[in-house]
Design a protein around this motif. Structure first.
Motif: not given
Length: 190
Positions: A85-102
């Motif tokens: 859920x959420x805006x494109x920038x919010x989802x992008x931020x979440x993807x960036x954070x998930x990728x950084x943790x991986x």
């Protein structure tokens, strides 16, 4: 053969295969890439060597298969985040954070093993998929004015991947958060 019998056999084969993959990875992380033998894998997995050879011809193939499975799981995780859920920038931020943790989790593994596994075709295909996933979110965010439109989305996606590769050497969760924040700030509309 009855359907239930086939399903039971298939489930057993998947369990044996998964045990082989997980055992081999654990041995490689414990002993280093060059220290793992097929005999050790069979013993630790609780199977005979003949059974092991029915599944895989050598340690390298097992490790590459384990790596491909990990990549697939990571991509699945990132797609779930993207589709949230959420805006494109919010989802992008979440993807960036998930990728950084991986990236941080995988970067903490044995460097020799990581170097061995990363030139393979699975990582190239996965990075292409990830770049495309990021590009789509960036395009969506640029269309709504949330994200910058003055730089092509492909370039911004590549920027994200390169910037977040530094998470492999991050010494803390706070460092990962700062890196993600800095990367995301570079994507905001100016």
């Amino acid at each position: 053969m009855p359907k239930l019998w086939n399903e039971t056999i298939d489930a057993h084969r998947r369990e044996v295969r998964d045990a082989i993959l997980d055992t081999t990875a654990a041995l490689a992380f414990e002993q280093g890439l060059r220290g793992v033998t097929m005999s050790q894998i069979a013993t630790r997995a609780g199977i005979g060597r003949a059974t092991l050879y029915k599944y895989f011809p050598d340690v390298e193939t097992i490790l590459r298969t384990w790596h491909a499975r990990r990549i697939e799981a990571h991509l699945g995780e990132l797609v779930k985040v993207r589709d949230g859920e959420g805006s494109a920038s919010g989802r992008l931020d979440a993807v960036l954070a998930a990728y950084a943790h991986i990236t941080r989790r995988t970067g903490s593994h044995d460097r020799e093993l990581v170097k061995f596994l990363h030139p393979d075709e699975h990582i190239v295909a996965a990075l292409d998929q990830l770049r495309d996933l990021l590009r789509q979110l960036i395009e969506e965010g640029a269309a709504t004015g949330e994200l910058r439109a003055d730089v092509p989305p492909d370039e911004l996606a590549a920027y994200c991947l390169h910037a977040l590769s530094a998470a492999a050497d991050a010494t803390s969760e706070a460092a990962v958060r700062r890196l993600v924040s800095l990367t995301a700030a570079g994507l905001r509309a100016v």
